[in-house]
Enzyme design. Structure first.
Site, PDB file in Angstrom:
ATOM      1  N   CYS A   1      38.069  41.274  40.707  1.00  0.00           N
ATOM      2  CA  CYS A   1      38.183  40.798  42.083  1.00  0.00           C
ATOM      3  C   CYS A   1      36.944  39.969  42.389  1.00  0.00           C
ATOM      4  CB  CYS A   1      38.266  41.997  43.028  1.00  0.00           C
ATOM      5  SG  CYS A   1      38.322  41.532  44.766  1.00  0.00           S
ATOM      6  N   LEU A   2      37.118  38.847  43.056  1.00  0.00           N
ATOM      7  CA  LEU A   2      35.976  37.981  43.383  1.00  0.00           C
ATOM      8  C   LEU A   2      34.967  38.700  44.282  1.00  0.00           C
ATOM      9  CD1 LEU A   2      37.695  34.520  44.030  1.00  0.00           C
ATOM     10  CD2 LEU A   2      36.443  35.242  41.999  1.00  0.00           C
TER      11      LEU A   2
ATOM     12  N   GLY B   1      43.506  34.067  42.878  1.00  0.00           N
ATOM     13  CA  GLY B   1      44.071  34.408  44.174  1.00  0.00           C
ATOM     14  C   GLY B   1      42.955  34.662  45.164  1.00  0.00           C
TER      15      GLY B   1
ATOM     16  N   GLN C   1      38.638  37.580  52.390  1.00  0.00           N
ATOM     17  CA  GLN C   1      37.585  37.442  51.372  1.00  0.00           C
ATOM     18  C   GLN C   1      36.569  36.343  51.733  1.00  0.00           C
ATOM     19  OE1 GLN C   1      40.618  37.506  47.932  1.00  0.00           O
ATOM     20  NE2 GLN C   1      38.788  38.403  47.029  1.00  0.00           N
TER      21      GLN C   1
ATOM     22  N   HIS D   1      44.430  43.225  49.973  1.00  0.00           N
ATOM     23  CA  HIS D   1      43.240  42.797  50.720  1.00  0.00           C
ATOM     24  C   HIS D   1      43.536  42.720  52.214  1.00  0.00           C
ATOM     25  CE1 HIS D   1      40.002  41.903  47.984  1.00  0.00           C
ATOM     26  NE2 HIS D   1      40.769  41.198  47.177  1.00  0.00           N
TER      27      HIS D   1
ATOM     28  N   HIS E   1      47.737  42.193  44.531  1.00  0.00           N
ATOM     29  CA  HIS E   1      46.293  42.328  44.741  1.00  0.00           C
ATOM     30  C   HIS E   1      45.882  41.695  46.088  1.00  0.00           C
ATOM     31  CE1 HIS E   1      41.995  42.160  43.096  1.00  0.00           C
ATOM     32  NE2 HIS E   1      41.930  41.421  44.190  1.00  0.00           N
ATOM     33  N   GLU E   2      46.331  40.470  46.327  1.00  0.00           N
ATOM     34  CA  GLU E   2      45.942  39.772  47.563  1.00  0.00           C
ATOM     35  C   GLU E   2      46.541  40.440  48.792  1.00  0.00           C
ATOM     36  OE1 GLU E   2      43.500  38.023  47.172  1.00  0.00           O
ATOM     37  OE2 GLU E   2      43.781  37.704  45.031  1.00  0.00           O
TER      38      GLU E   2
HETATM   39 ZN    ZN Z   1      40.368  40.732  45.249  1.00  0.00          ZN
END
Ligand code: ZN
Length: 170
Positions: free
Chosen positions: A88-89, A46, A51, A134, A130-131
Site C-alpha cells: 500500500c502506498l 490504485g 490517501q 480505504h 483494496h481501494e
Molecule cells: Zn492502499
C-alpha cells in the site's frame, strides 16, 4: 493536474470513513486528475482520495489495462477467494498476505457522472477491493492475524517514527 503527497500510516486521516459524492462536478474531475497523476508518480496501481487526504468516495485504478476512475463505488457481487502478497502506498516497505475475492462486480459513477458496472478479476479485482476498503478507513495491516502483525510491528514502528519526525518538521 497537480501531484499530491500520499499520506502515510499512522496518520489518523487514513481511518476516516469517506463521504459519498453528491454530484460529479468539475471539482471531482480535478480531484480525479490529481489522484491519477499522484498514483502514476508513486508507481501505484490504485489510489483512493483519502490517501491524498480527501475524504470522498473516489478511487482510481490502473493495473496496466488502462485507467479506471470510480465515484461512489460499491461491490455488488463477489466470487472465489485468493491470497496474495499486497502493499500500500500509505505503508511503504510493508507487504502482507491478504485474502480477497477472486472476482468482483463493482458499481459506481464514472468521471461524467454516468453509472458504470465493472467486472474484474485477478489483480484488477484485488486493486478495486483494496481501494474500496480505504474509503471505509480499512488498511491492509488490519487484515492480518495477530501473530503476523507482531512481525510487522518493527516496520510499523519505523513508519510511526518517520511520521512523527515529519510532523515536527512541518
Ligand atoms: Zn492502499
Amino acid at each position: 493536474m497537480a501531484l499530491k503527497e500520499v499520506v502515510t500510516f499512522p496518520d489518523p486521516v487514513l481511518r476516516k470513513t469517506s463521504e459519498e459524492v453528491e454530484k460529479v462536478s468539475e471539482d471531482i474531475r480535478s480531484l480525479i486528475d490529481d489522484m491519477t497523476e499522484t498514483m502514476y508518480a508513486y508507481r501505484g496501481i490504485g489510489l483512493a482520495a483519502i490517501q491524498i487526504g480527501v475524504p470522498k468516495r473516489v478511487i482510481v485504478v490502473d493495473v496496466g489495462e488502462g485507467l479506471v476512475a470510480l465515484v461512489n463505488p460499491t461491490i455488488c457481487e463477489e466470487e472465489g477467494e485468493v491470497q496474495m502478497e499486497e502493499g500500500c502506498l500509505c505503508l511503504p516497505g510493508v507487504m502482507v498476505d491478504v485474502k480477497r475475492s477472486e472476482r468482483v462486480t463493482v458499481k459506481g459513477l464514472d468521471e461524467k457522472g454516468e453509472e458504470v458496472i465493472i467486472e474484474a478479476e485477478g489483480l484488477f479485482a484485488r486493486a478495486l477491493q483494496h481501494e474500496l476498503e480505504h474509503l471505509d478507513g480499512i488498511l491492509i495491516v488490519d487484515k492480518v492475524s495477530r501473530i503476523k502483525r507482531e512481525l510487522l510491528t518493527s516496520a510499523l514502528r519505523k513508519l510511526a517514527k518517520e511520521h512523527a519526525a515529519a510532523a515536527k518538521k512541518s
